[in-house]
Write an enzyme that holds these catalytic residues in place. Structure first.
Site, PDB file in Angstrom:
ATOM      1  N   CYS A  33       0.803  -1.229   0.000  1.00 30.47           N
ATOM      2  CA  CYS A  33       0.000   0.000   0.000  1.00 30.47           C
ATOM      3  C   CYS A  33       0.828   1.267   0.000  1.00 30.47           C
ATOM      4  O   CYS A  33       0.289   2.357  -0.186  1.00 30.47           O
ATOM      5  CB  CYS A  33      -0.918   0.016   1.216  1.00 30.47           C
ATOM      6  SG  CYS A  33       0.022   0.088   2.737  1.00 30.47           S
ATOM      7  N   ASP A  35       2.399   2.548   2.615  1.00 27.82           N
ATOM      8  CA  ASP A  35       2.413   3.212   3.915  1.00 27.82           C
ATOM      9  C   ASP A  35       3.769   3.009   4.604  1.00 27.82           C
ATOM     10  O   ASP A  35       4.471   2.040   4.339  1.00 27.82           O
ATOM     11  CB  ASP A  35       1.284   2.686   4.797  1.00 27.82           C
ATOM     12  CG  ASP A  35      -0.080   3.119   4.271  1.00 27.82           C
ATOM     13  OD1 ASP A  35      -0.122   3.986   3.389  1.00 27.82           O
ATOM     14  OD2 ASP A  35      -1.092   2.581   4.742  1.00 27.82           O
ATOM     15  N   CYS A  58      -2.765   3.569   7.512  1.00 25.62           N
ATOM     16  CA  CYS A  58      -4.199   3.402   7.754  1.00 25.62           C
ATOM     17  C   CYS A  58      -4.509   3.177   9.234  1.00 25.62           C
ATOM     18  O   CYS A  58      -3.604   3.049  10.067  1.00 25.62           O
ATOM     19  CB  CYS A  58      -4.706   2.228   6.934  1.00 25.62           C
ATOM     20  SG  CYS A  58      -4.108   0.670   7.581  1.00 25.62           S
ATOM     21  N   CYS A 102      -1.387  -4.945   7.319  1.00 24.65           N
ATOM     22  CA  CYS A 102      -1.032  -3.671   7.956  1.00 24.65           C
ATOM     23  C   CYS A 102      -0.307  -3.904   9.281  1.00 24.65           C
ATOM     24  O   CYS A 102       0.535  -3.098   9.691  1.00 24.65           O
ATOM     25  CB  CYS A 102      -2.281  -2.842   8.222  1.00 24.65           C
ATOM     26  SG  CYS A 102      -3.380  -2.727   6.807  1.00 24.65           S
TER      27      CYS A 102
END
Ligand code: FES
Length: 122
Positions: A33, A35, A58, A102
């Protein structure tokens, strides 16, 4: 999509920030992603006395980094190396399956920060 424990950790994250002159620091990115997370640690006699994080990511990444830093404060560095993303997710009572990736950021950033500490110590 998130349970109340995750929402609470996201809405009220603990240990946000950067430790000046840290004993170890680790920055990792999530390839899927984009991040980014940075963890800084203060370590005395191989015990983590403080941990802070900055997450450009996130809600799941923020909740897991908050929880992971809370879990490792007070641990020895070798104990902290045993803290996997699965243990952090267990502490948060679960994440949606599509958000499991994540939680890997916190585990990887902690491991990198401890490696940095160990390499500086030698
Ligand atoms: Fe990137 Fe969660 S979507 S860390």
């Amino acid at each position: 999509m998130y349970n109340s424990k995750v929402m609470e950790a996201f809405a009220n994250p603990q240990n946000v920030g950067v430790i000046e002159n840290p004993s170890g620091e680790g920055t990792v990115g999530n390839a899927s992603c984009g991040d980014i997370m940075k963890i800084t640690l203060k370590i005395e006699n191989d015990v983590i006395v403080d941990a802070k994080f900055q997450t450009f990511g996130c809600a799941a990444a923020i909740a897991t980094s908050s929880t992971a830093t809370q879990m490792i404060i007070g641990m020895t560095v070798d104990e902290a190396l045993q803290v996997t993303n699965a243990k952090v997710v267990e502490e948060l009572e679960g994440l949606p399956p599509q958000k499991m990736h994540c939680s890997v950021l916190a585990e990887e950033a902690i491991k990198k920060a401890i490696e940095d500490y160990k390499s500086k110590k030698q």
